[in-house]
Design an enzyme around this catalytic site. Structure first.
Site, PDB file in Angstrom:
ATOM      1  N   ALA A   1       4.142  -7.314   7.456  1.00  0.00           N
ATOM      2  CA  ALA A   1       2.744  -7.744   8.390  1.00  0.00           C
ATOM      3  C   ALA A   1       1.475  -6.816   6.460  1.00  0.00           C
ATOM      4  CB  ALA A   1       1.929  -6.269   9.168  1.00  0.00           C
ATOM      5  N   HIS A   2       0.897  -7.851   6.650  1.00  0.00           N
ATOM      6  CA  HIS A   2      -0.151  -7.659   5.551  1.00  0.00           C
ATOM      7  C   HIS A   2      -1.518  -8.274   5.383  1.00  0.00           C
ATOM      8  CE1 HIS A   2       1.591 -11.855   5.451  1.00  0.00           C
ATOM      9  NE2 HIS A   2       0.588 -11.806   4.566  1.00  0.00           N
ATOM     10  N   ALA A   3      -2.321  -7.523   5.043  1.00  0.00           N
ATOM     11  CA  ALA A   3      -4.527  -8.609   4.535  1.00  0.00           C
ATOM     12  C   ALA A   3      -4.108  -8.798   3.847  1.00  0.00           C
ATOM     13  CB  ALA A   3      -5.215  -7.703   5.149  1.00  0.00           C
TER      14      ALA A   3
END
Lengths: 151, 90
Positions: A65-67
């Site tokens: 997960a990342h942004a």
């Protein structure tokens, strides 16, 4: 950021998630607990999946997960969450997920080393399972510390 | 030769894809520039690219391109990357 030196706060073992959203929230909460991000970053990680789908499930059983970098990232960091029961993210090949990593970086340039380290760890196909089965945070750190050099 | 590693946010997954694609190319003895990019940067980055590497989930965001689109299922499987890059570039 050295993978084998991740603090206890960002490693959560055997957490229960009802669905992928829950799983991403758990990983985001671990980043917040470690002082890496604020809650807004967690919501942005969820939005990435809502917008682009389950592509963050980059290998069997493993989600990253990342942004994008943003004001909600305090400093570069990584969280590791293992799930008590695997959760489907909707990926055609790599579901279900049993280990969720959450990555946060302050700039687009600074994170290449940690990702090369992650590649070194997870290019070993047994690494995800070893982390999923880890009974202690020390065991997780030990697996992450086994970044093997590319042959 | 230019290869694009494509992901939704332009960090994280595409950077892992870039690192491992470089390793696969080294195995094949092929030199190429690999650029990690996100959806917003793709159309410009892909103008002069031969290959776009992407997850199955992201193919629908690529749109029209002259580049070969290579779908990578497991970003950590160097054998898969090497095999598919060899076919695309061979």
């Amino acid at each position: 950021m050295r993978l084998e030196e991740l603090p206890d706060e960002v490693i959560v073992l055997g957490a229960h998630a009802c669905d992928w959203r829950d799983a991403v929230h758990l990983a985001g909460d671990a980043l917040v607990a470690g002082g890496v991000t604020t809650d807004a970053y967690t919501e942005r990680m969820v939005q990435v999946v809502e917008e682009f789908g389950a592509y963050i499930v980059i290998a069997p059983g493993l989600a990253l997960a990342h942004a994008r970098p943003g004001p909600d990232v305090v400093h570069d960091g990584l969280a590791v969450v293992t799930l008590d029961e695997p959760v489907a993210f909707g990926h055609p090949h790599n579901d279900p997920v049993e280990v969720v990593l959450a990555l946060a970086v302050t700039s687009n340039e600074g994170h290449v080393t940690v990702l090369a380290d992650l590649a070194n760890v997870f290019n070993d196909p047994t690494a995800t399972r070893s982390i999923a089965q880890a009974a202690t945070v020390g065991r997780v750190r030990a697996v992450l510390g086994q970044a093997r050099p590319e042959p | 030769m230019k290869i694009i590693a494509f992901c939704g946010a332009g960090i994280g997954t595409s950077a892992i894809l870039k690192v491992n694609a470089e390793r696969a190319l080294a195995r094949l003895g092929i030199e190429a520039d690999i650029e990690a990019t996100d959806v917003a940067g793709l159309s410009v980055a892909a103008e002069d690219a031969q290959v776009i590497l992407a997850s199955p989930e992201l193919v629908k965001f690529i749109g029209k391109t002259y580049a070969d689109v290579v779908v990578i299922e497991n970003y950590f499987d160097l054998d898969e990357l090497t095999r598919k890059l060899e076919i695309a570039l061979g």
